[in-house]
Design an enzyme around this catalytic site. Structure first.
Site, mmCIF file in Angstrom:
data_model
loop_
_atom_site.group_PDB
_atom_site.id
_atom_site.type_symbol
_atom_site.label_atom_id
_atom_site.label_comp_id
_atom_site.label_asym_id
_atom_site.label_seq_id
_atom_site.Cartn_x
_atom_site.Cartn_y
_atom_site.Cartn_z
ATOM 1 N N ARG A 47 3.032 -4.606 -27.803
ATOM 2 C CA ARG A 47 1.908 -4.334 -26.883
ATOM 3 C C ARG A 47 0.864 -5.445 -26.926
ATOM 4 N NH1 ARG A 47 -2.238 -1.558 -28.259
ATOM 5 N NH2 ARG A 47 -1.146 -0.094 -29.594
ATOM 6 N N TYR A 99 -4.260 -6.016 -0.140
ATOM 7 C CA TYR A 99 -3.107 -5.232 -0.588
ATOM 8 C C TYR A 99 -3.531 -3.770 -0.762
ATOM 9 C CZ TYR A 99 0.606 -3.422 -3.459
ATOM 10 O OH TYR A 99 1.614 -2.640 -3.944
ATOM 11 N N ASP A 173 -5.854 -13.168 -5.860
ATOM 12 C CA ASP A 173 -4.487 -12.636 -5.765
ATOM 13 C C ASP A 173 -3.679 -13.651 -4.962
ATOM 14 O OD1 ASP A 173 -2.103 -11.378 -5.115
ATOM 15 O OD2 ASP A 173 -3.012 -9.410 -4.782
ATOM 16 N N LYS A 198 7.264 -10.096 -7.134
ATOM 17 C CA LYS A 198 7.581 -10.739 -5.857
ATOM 18 C C LYS A 198 8.233 -12.111 -6.099
ATOM 19 C CE LYS A 198 5.489 -7.006 -4.560
ATOM 20 N NZ LYS A 198 4.071 -6.940 -4.223
HETATM 21 C C1 LIG Z 1 2.985 -6.123 -4.543
HETATM 22 C C2 LIG Z 1 1.616 -6.671 -4.547
HETATM 23 C C3 LIG Z 1 0.682 -6.265 -5.498
HETATM 24 C C4 LIG Z 1 0.982 -5.193 -6.539
HETATM 25 O O1 LIG Z 1 1.946 -5.605 -7.435
HETATM 26 P P1 LIG Z 1 2.970 -4.599 -8.195
HETATM 27 O O2 LIG Z 1 3.786 -5.531 -9.017
HETATM 28 O O3 LIG Z 1 3.746 -3.887 -7.124
HETATM 29 O O4 LIG Z 1 2.143 -3.658 -8.988
HETATM 30 C C5 LIG Z 1 -0.579 -6.850 -5.459
HETATM 31 N N1 LIG Z 1 -0.906 -7.773 -4.533
HETATM 32 C C6 LIG Z 1 -0.027 -8.182 -3.605
HETATM 33 C C7 LIG Z 1 -0.448 -9.210 -2.615
HETATM 34 C C8 LIG Z 1 1.260 -7.646 -3.574
HETATM 35 O O5 LIG Z 1 2.126 -8.046 -2.634
#
Ligand SMILES: *Cc1c(COP(=O)(O)O)cnc(C)c1O
Length: 375
Positions: A47, A99, A173, A198
């Site tokens: 962790r 998002y 992000d 992603k």
């Molecule tokens: C998918 C996504 C998230 C969240 O990520 P997870 O891995 O699904 O928790 C945050 N920001 C963007 C732009 C995303 O496409």
């Protein structure tokens, strides 16, 4: 092992975060399925990021983004760590179109009385500067660029400088870009966030997130939040993400080339009202992306004639392309974003289809789209 900074990023993706060479030693960091480790080091529990594979992933991503990386169990866990490490009563400036999970987290923070959130169009620089100047001064500027799914692109250097002038931390992000396309720390951002689910992992088989941090003190605060929140990724997920990152550069090249070509073809299709893709010369984000990014990305959004019913029909009719949420994998995915109430409420047009372009053959993808778009 950190590398010569003159190395190209496509090379770093292949060689960063490897074990030091030793006769008979492995090229890759293995997965040791152990939650605890023999005493004698500081990080001796999974962790706390104590696994070798966590350290290897963090070293590789850190080199690619130019900061210190922290792995998380999901993108949302990484976002939550940034938001929740702020003291109660903090003020956040964030995008209107963002998002859906981030949007819901902001709403929850307000509902719980933990934070005030000023939502602005992040591509409207004047509007963001105005929101930054309001009283009380914000503690965090949250940027998503491009915004999901309407392609608002932030003028990062200008916004970062203005946020720092009022004492706000800046987090970006950058999931849609990956470090191959944009590196926000180079423009002075404090924190970069990725849904590693992603592009970084790239094969739609992992849920994982990451933060990359410029400053050691901010890093320590965010690591404490991760470890206390228990949001550390598992060893298998971390291994898969690092494995995916080895091909990030070639996947991004191919997916972006496909996206550019399909966006161009879609603009002249009679069933398509409008295409949103910053690589198109007349796209509102074209100049800014050309100036700030190293590519136009592999996400394309298009608005079909005939409203939401027509858009739903396209999603049902594709064969090769998969009707599914998410993005950034080798396979192409498509969905009508306004089917989510939170996206519809944030102004996503009802006939907008979000298309995560994969690495398949471009003509095969085009034929699939064409047959799905026939009335
Ligand atoms: C998918 C996504 C998230 C969240 O990520 P997870 O891995 O699904 O928790 C945050 N920001 C963007 C732009 C995303 O496409």
């Amino acid at each position: 092992m950190s590398h010569d900074s003159s190395l190209n990023r496509s090379t770093l993706a292949v060689c960063a975060g490897r074990p030091a060479p030793a006769p008979g030693g492995p090229l890759n960091t293995g997965v040791s399925l152990s939650a605890t480790f023999h005493a004698g080091t500081e990080a001796n529990y999974l962790r706390q990021g104590g696994s070798e594979i966590t350290r290897a992933f963090e070293a590789a991503l850190g080199e690619l983004e130019g900061g210190r990386a922290l792995g998380f169990s999901s993108g949302m866990a990484a976002i939550a760590a940034v938001v929740e490490h702020l003291p109660t009563g903090s003020t956040i400036v964030g995008p209107l179109a963002v998002y859906s999970g981030t949007s819901m987290l902001f709403d929850e923070q307000e509902r719980l009385g933990r934070a005030r959130v000023r939502r602005v169009d992040i591509s409207d620089t004047e509007a963001v500067l105005e929101a930054l100047r309001l009283d009380p001064a914000p503690d965090l500027l949250w940027i998503e660029t491009p915004t999901n799914p309407t392609f608002g692109v932030a003028d990062l250097p200008v916004l970062i400088e203005a946020a720092h002038a009022v004492g706000a931390l800046v987090a970006v992000d950058s999931t849609w870009n990956s470090p191959m396309v944009l590196r926000p720390l180079e423009y002075g951002a404090d924190v970069v966030m990725h849904s590693a689910t992603k592009y970084l992992a790239g094969h739609s088989d992992v849920l994982m997130g990451a933060l990359v941090v410029a400053d050691d003190e901010v890093f320590a605060r965010l690591k404490a939040r991760r470890d206390l929140g228990g949001a550390t990724p598992g060893a298998l997920e971390t291994f898969l993400t690092l494995r995916g990152m080895r091909t990030l550069s070639v996947r991004m090249d191919r997916a972006q080339a496909n996206a550019g070509e399909l966006a161009r073809r879609l603009t002249s299709h009679p069933s398509v009202e409008r295409v949103l893709y910053p690589g198109l010369p007349d796209d509102p984000a074209h100049d800014r992306v050309t100036r700030l990014h190293d590519g136009y990305g592999a996400m394309v959004c298009f608005l079909v004639t005939g409203g939401s019913a027509a858009a739903d029909r396209v999603c049902e009719r594709v064969h090769l392309i998969t009707h599914a949420t998410s993005l950034g994998g080798v396979e192409s995915l498509i969905e009508r974003r306004a089917r989510y109430a939170v996206d519809a409420a944030n102004g996503t047009p009802e006939n907008l289809i979000r298309f995560s372009v994969g690495i398949e053959d471009v003509d095969d993808l085009w034929h699939d789209l064409q047959q799905a778009l026939i009335d």
